[in-house]
Design an enzyme around this catalytic site. Structure first.
Site, short mmCIF file in Angstrom:
data_model
loop_
_atom_site.label_atom_id
_atom_site.label_comp_id
_atom_site.label_asym_id
_atom_site.label_seq_id
_atom_site.Cartn_x
_atom_site.Cartn_y
_atom_site.Cartn_z
N ASN A 279 1.03 -1.33 0.01
CA ASN A 279 0.03 0.26 -0.02
C ASN A 279 0.73 1.38 -0.02
OD1 ASN A 279 -2.60 -1.29 -0.14
ND2 ASN A 279 -2.49 -1.71 2.23
N ARG B 204 -8.29 9.81 2.24
CA ARG B 204 -9.07 10.27 1.37
C ARG B 204 -10.26 11.00 1.48
NH1 ARG B 204 -9.84 3.95 -0.93
NH2 ARG B 204 -7.75 3.56 -1.56
N ILE C 137 0.69 6.87 -0.61
CA ILE C 137 0.35 5.89 0.40
C ILE C 137 -1.26 5.58 0.04
CG2 ILE C 137 -0.42 5.75 2.71
CD1 ILE C 137 2.26 7.51 3.08
N CYS C 138 -1.55 4.52 0.01
CA CYS C 138 -2.92 4.33 0.11
C CYS C 138 -3.53 3.87 1.28
CB CYS C 138 -3.20 2.97 -0.81
SG CYS C 138 -4.77 2.52 -1.07
N LEU C 139 -4.25 4.97 1.98
CA LEU C 139 -4.83 4.68 3.32
C LEU C 139 -6.25 5.47 3.18
CD1 LEU C 139 -4.22 3.79 6.37
CD2 LEU C 139 -3.43 5.83 6.73
#
Length: 162
Positions: free
Chosen positions: A85, A98, A92-94
């Protein structure tokens, strides 16, 4: 960020109440800065030290926009890492970062920097769900061969996260 707390304390002279309108205009501190000062003080907690990444030291850049806490901070990992992630460029994918999240776990004005830190920590301790990985190669590597994945993570830590 820790310097923010000392700066605000120095600028405010430790006062909690304002003494005059003239003083108010020269020592005005934004609501955003007061929120950040409070949140930085709350961040002094011990985070779990477990998982694939336990021996690494990772640096993050957190950019807190003027519209905080109505919009999320922008976070980037400055340490090169092999993670499903987090890209090798630091994206960063969190979901809580978002502004609009399909699953309803995105940013809300009630969230704090502490939530961001705990969310980042969970990326390093809970490698369970890669339904929507940002680094597809790392996610597939983890699913294909966990031991080799662990070895690659340790190589990255040895070279980039000490």
């Amino acid at each position: 960020m820790l310097t923010l707390a000392s700066k605000l304390k120095r600028d405010d002279g430790g006062r909690t109440a304002r003494t005059s309108a003239a003083s108010d205009s020269t020592h005005r501190v934004s609501i955003r800065d007061r929120l950040l000062t409070k949140e930085v003080a709350e961040l002094e907690a011990n985070l779990p030290n477990e998982g694939y990444y336990q021996s690494g030291k990772f640096q993050f850049e957190i950019d807190v926009p003027e519209a905080y806490n109505m919009v999320p901070p922008k976070v980037k990992c400055l340490t090169r890492i092999w993670h499903p992630n987090i890209t090798e460029n630091g994206e960063i994918c969190l979901s809580l970062l978002r502004e609009h999240s399909i699953d309803g776990t995105g940013w809300a004005p009630t969230r704090t920097l502490k939530d961001v830190v705990w969310g980042l920590n969970s990326l390093f301790t809970d490698l369970l769900n890669f339904d929507d990985p940002l680094n597809i190669d790392a996610a597939e590597h983890h699913l294909r061969d966990k031991e080799d994945f662990r070895n690659k993570v340790q190589d990255y830590i040895k070279h980039y996260a000490r």
